[in-house]
Design a protein around this motif. Sequence first.
Motif, PDB file in Angstrom:
ATOM      1  N   PHE A   1       6.892 -13.487   3.789  1.00 22.52           N
ATOM      2  CA  PHE A   1       6.621 -12.088   3.445  1.00 22.52           C
ATOM      3  C   PHE A   1       6.689 -11.884   1.932  1.00 22.52           C
ATOM      4  N   ILE A   2       7.711 -12.438   1.283  1.00 26.99           N
ATOM      5  CA  ILE A   2       7.851 -12.297  -0.165  1.00 26.99           C
ATOM      6  C   ILE A   2       6.613 -12.843  -0.878  1.00 26.99           C
ATOM      7  N   THR A   3       6.133 -13.993  -0.425  1.00 24.20           N
ATOM      8  CA  THR A   3       4.941 -14.606  -1.033  1.00 24.20           C
ATOM      9  C   THR A   3       3.728 -13.696  -0.904  1.00 24.20           C
ATOM     10  N   GLN A   4       3.496 -13.167   0.301  1.00 31.91           N
ATOM     11  CA  GLN A   4       2.349 -12.298   0.519  1.00 31.91           C
ATOM     12  C   GLN A   4       2.508 -10.960  -0.197  1.00 31.91           C
ATOM     13  N   TYR A   5       3.714 -10.440  -0.215  1.00 32.52           N
ATOM     14  CA  TYR A   5       3.980  -9.171  -0.909  1.00 32.52           C
ATOM     15  C   TYR A   5       3.642  -9.309  -2.397  1.00 32.52           C
ATOM     16  N   GLN A   6       4.061 -10.410  -2.998  1.00 33.47           N
ATOM     17  CA  GLN A   6       3.770 -10.637  -4.407  1.00 33.47           C
ATOM     18  C   GLN A   6       2.276 -10.800  -4.645  1.00 33.47           C
ATOM     19  N   ARG A   7       1.597 -11.445  -3.704  1.00 33.54           N
ATOM     20  CA  ARG A   7       0.141 -11.630  -3.839  1.00 33.54           C
ATOM     21  C   ARG A   7      -0.584 -10.295  -3.799  1.00 33.54           C
ATOM     22  N   PHE A   8      -0.227  -9.445  -2.844  1.00 32.17           N
ATOM     23  CA  PHE A   8      -0.878  -8.140  -2.739  1.00 32.17           C
ATOM     24  C   PHE A   8      -0.497  -7.227  -3.900  1.00 32.17           C
TER      25      PHE A   8
ATOM     26  N   LYS B   1       0.823  -1.209   0.000  1.00 31.03           N
ATOM     27  CA  LYS B   1       0.000   0.000   0.000  1.00 31.03           C
ATOM     28  C   LYS B   1       0.857   1.259   0.000  1.00 31.03           C
ATOM     29  N   SER B   2       1.992   1.231   0.696  1.00 34.65           N
ATOM     30  CA  SER B   2       2.875   2.400   0.772  1.00 34.65           C
ATOM     31  C   SER B   2       3.910   2.420  -0.356  1.00 34.65           C
TER      32      SER B   2
END
Length: 283
Positions: free
Chosen positions: A142-149, A85-86
Amino acid sequence: MHKNESLYHYIISHATELTTIWINSLNSNTSSIYSVHSDINILSKLKEQNRHFIESVSKIFIEDKETFFLHFHEWVVTVARDRVKSNTPITEVITQFNRFRTFYWEMIEKFCKEYEANISHQDILLWSKVINQAFDEYIQAFITQYQRFTSHKLETQQATITELTIPVIPITEEIAVLPLIGDIDSFRATLLRENTLFQCSEKKISHLFIDFSGVAILDKMIAHHLFQLIYALKLLGIETTLSGMSPQVAKISNELGIDFRDITIKPNLAKALAPLGLTPASK
């Protein structure tokens, strides 16, 4: 008390100190959220997230691995969503993970010095192994979730762009205008068909005016896409009126054998709307 429990309580009791050390180590790059000059609300949130991280990652010393890796998901999802988001680059986040890993391990070293008589080399090796594994698991998750978002964000932005470039503009409760402007390639023609059908259905449109005034050139393949749209609208019970067709568009339509018997065609949008007592807004 077991050594692992002692270490856990030691780190938790020094959590505020750890967070302060990390925050004070941030650079002065104002373009990043990881800056000592960031807005006070951002810094406050970073501190809160870091404290939660300390509480979460430190449980590796008192929980079995299965339980530990089951519970860290919430923190990872929350922080990954915030960083996307940021617009924080993932490289910056990974850098901070690794920098904080150093501060965290220094706190473990401090514990070992204070309780040196009770700590063996085997204990230190074991703690090094489990804490590095914990940090690595957090980073990977974190990398997995970051890529998903990030993917979701891009899809949302693309949907917004598509809606803006293919606008079905309501002019009454059930009547709308679709102004076609600029070059229309195969990709845009496909989007045009899909998005128009969706918007008309969502907005409960019963009569759509498609204005070709902004389209100078149209090849046969693209014309076929557009008239598939008109046919699909008809199947949905949506009346269609065409306006502003250039001689070139009309010629291609004729060559394709498009049947216009049930479609109203007007030379321009003003004349198309006139029978309904509607007038396009003047410039």
